[in-house]
Write a protein that holds these residues in place. Sequence first.
Motif, short mmCIF file in Angstrom:
data_model
loop_
_atom_site.label_atom_id
_atom_site.label_comp_id
_atom_site.label_asym_id
_atom_site.label_seq_id
_atom_site.Cartn_x
_atom_site.Cartn_y
_atom_site.Cartn_z
N ARG A 28 -11.64 100.43 -19.70
CA ARG A 28 -13.06 100.37 -19.62
C ARG A 28 -13.72 101.33 -20.77
N VAL A 29 -13.11 102.46 -20.85
CA VAL A 29 -13.65 103.63 -22.05
C VAL A 29 -13.32 102.85 -23.40
N SER A 30 -12.15 102.23 -23.56
CA SER A 30 -11.86 101.65 -24.80
C SER A 30 -12.88 100.41 -25.36
N ALA A 31 -13.29 99.54 -24.26
CA ALA A 31 -14.35 98.78 -24.47
C ALA A 31 -15.71 99.25 -24.85
N SER A 57 -11.94 91.96 -20.25
CA SER A 57 -11.07 91.23 -19.50
C SER A 57 -9.84 91.79 -18.72
N CYS A 58 -9.15 92.53 -19.64
CA CYS A 58 -7.83 93.32 -19.15
C CYS A 58 -8.53 94.39 -18.06
N ASP A 59 -9.62 94.97 -18.32
CA ASP A 59 -9.96 95.76 -17.46
C ASP A 59 -10.52 95.29 -16.02
N PHE A 60 -11.10 94.04 -15.93
CA PHE A 60 -11.41 93.30 -15.12
C PHE A 60 -10.07 92.86 -14.22
N TRP A 61 -9.33 92.50 -14.91
CA TRP A 61 -7.78 91.92 -14.13
C TRP A 61 -7.10 93.23 -13.60
N ALA A 62 -7.08 94.37 -14.37
CA ALA A 62 -6.31 95.47 -14.07
C ALA A 62 -7.05 96.26 -12.86
N THR A 67 -5.21 98.27 -9.97
CA THR A 67 -5.56 99.74 -9.63
C THR A 67 -6.60 100.01 -8.30
N GLY A 68 -7.21 98.88 -7.82
CA GLY A 68 -7.97 99.14 -6.68
C GLY A 68 -7.19 99.40 -5.50
N ARG A 69 -5.81 98.21 -5.51
CA ARG A 69 -5.19 98.28 -4.57
C ARG A 69 -4.37 99.69 -4.44
N LEU A 70 -3.83 100.21 -5.69
CA LEU A 70 -3.04 101.34 -5.45
C LEU A 70 -3.91 102.50 -5.22
N MET A 71 -4.92 102.86 -5.96
CA MET A 71 -5.62 104.05 -6.06
C MET A 71 -6.53 104.26 -4.76
N VAL A 72 -7.07 103.10 -4.11
CA VAL A 72 -8.09 103.36 -3.02
C VAL A 72 -7.66 102.40 -1.83
N GLY A 73 -6.74 101.64 -1.86
CA GLY A 73 -6.45 100.71 -1.05
C GLY A 73 -6.96 99.57 -0.48
N LEU A 74 -8.02 99.19 -1.55
CA LEU A 74 -8.92 98.10 -1.47
C LEU A 74 -8.76 96.97 -2.14
N ARG A 75 -9.00 95.60 -1.86
CA ARG A 75 -8.68 94.40 -2.59
C ARG A 75 -9.57 93.42 -2.23
N GLY A 149 -19.75 94.59 -13.18
CA GLY A 149 -20.55 94.53 -12.15
C GLY A 149 -19.75 93.64 -11.00
N ALA A 150 -19.10 92.61 -11.20
CA ALA A 150 -18.43 91.91 -10.35
C ALA A 150 -17.55 92.83 -9.37
N ASN A 151 -16.41 93.66 -10.20
CA ASN A 151 -15.72 94.50 -9.53
C ASN A 151 -16.26 95.51 -8.89
N LEU A 152 -17.56 96.09 -9.05
CA LEU A 152 -18.38 97.05 -8.60
C LEU A 152 -18.88 96.54 -7.24
N TYR A 153 -19.39 95.35 -7.45
CA TYR A 153 -19.77 94.77 -6.01
C TYR A 153 -18.71 94.24 -5.27
N GLY A 154 -17.59 93.69 -5.76
CA GLY A 154 -16.59 93.57 -4.92
C GLY A 154 -15.89 94.64 -4.08
N TYR A 155 -15.76 95.76 -4.96
CA TYR A 155 -15.21 96.85 -4.01
C TYR A 155 -16.20 97.71 -3.35
N ILE A 156 -17.51 97.58 -3.53
CA ILE A 156 -18.40 98.03 -2.58
C ILE A 156 -18.56 97.33 -1.18
N ARG A 157 -18.26 95.90 -1.47
CA ARG A 157 -18.28 95.31 -0.15
C ARG A 157 -16.92 95.54 0.61
N CYS A 158 -16.07 95.81 -0.36
CA CYS A 158 -14.56 96.17 0.58
C CYS A 158 -14.77 97.42 1.26
#
Length: 191
Positions: A28-31, A57-62, A67-75, A149-158
């Motif tokens: 995300r920072v590289s983009a 795209s790599c950020d979205f997938w990762a 990272t969401g699963r490993l770092m905060v336990g959300l998916r 934004g899709a990742n943010l929305y998904g993780y806030i909902r999680c």
Amino acid sequence: NHKEGQSCDCAVLHSRHPVASFFHLFFRVSAIVVYLLCELLTSSFIACMVTIILLLSCDFWAVKNVTGRLMVGLRWWNQVDDDGRSQWIFEARKVSAQGSKASSEAESRIFWLGLITCPMIWVIFAFSALFSFKVKWLAVVIMGVVLQGANLYGYIRCKVGSRKNLTSMATSYLGKQFLRQTVAKDDQTAS
């Protein structure tokens, strides 16, 4: 010296998944950096656009799958039923029997800081491109807003739960605030 049992604010010492933490921010920072420096580095808009979209795209997938699963336990993910209806599925890792978390506080801070800050930067880029009439960059910036934004929305909902839970939490909070204000006014008039 860091002894066991002492707290330390150093994120590296508390990171259980340093590679995931690195890649959570790297793409995300590289983009963002490529977007800012692209016109200085090359005159090819297509090369810049493809590079930025690949990084996003790599950020979205990762973030969504690793990272969401490993770092905060959300998916989260989206599934289409046999009827053709789209259904969002949200998961949160259960706390272990010992009550210990699988992710650290530092990783959680890194995750949420990156997840919230970067989409806000892309929104600023969108307004900047729109008001400076850089229409060719608008598509790239909108892609950044949508993917992050899709990742943010998904993780806030999680994190918060379903929309029904979000609405009931907001209603409950507003009700408590109204009750506090009413009680405070009653106390002031009684004095």
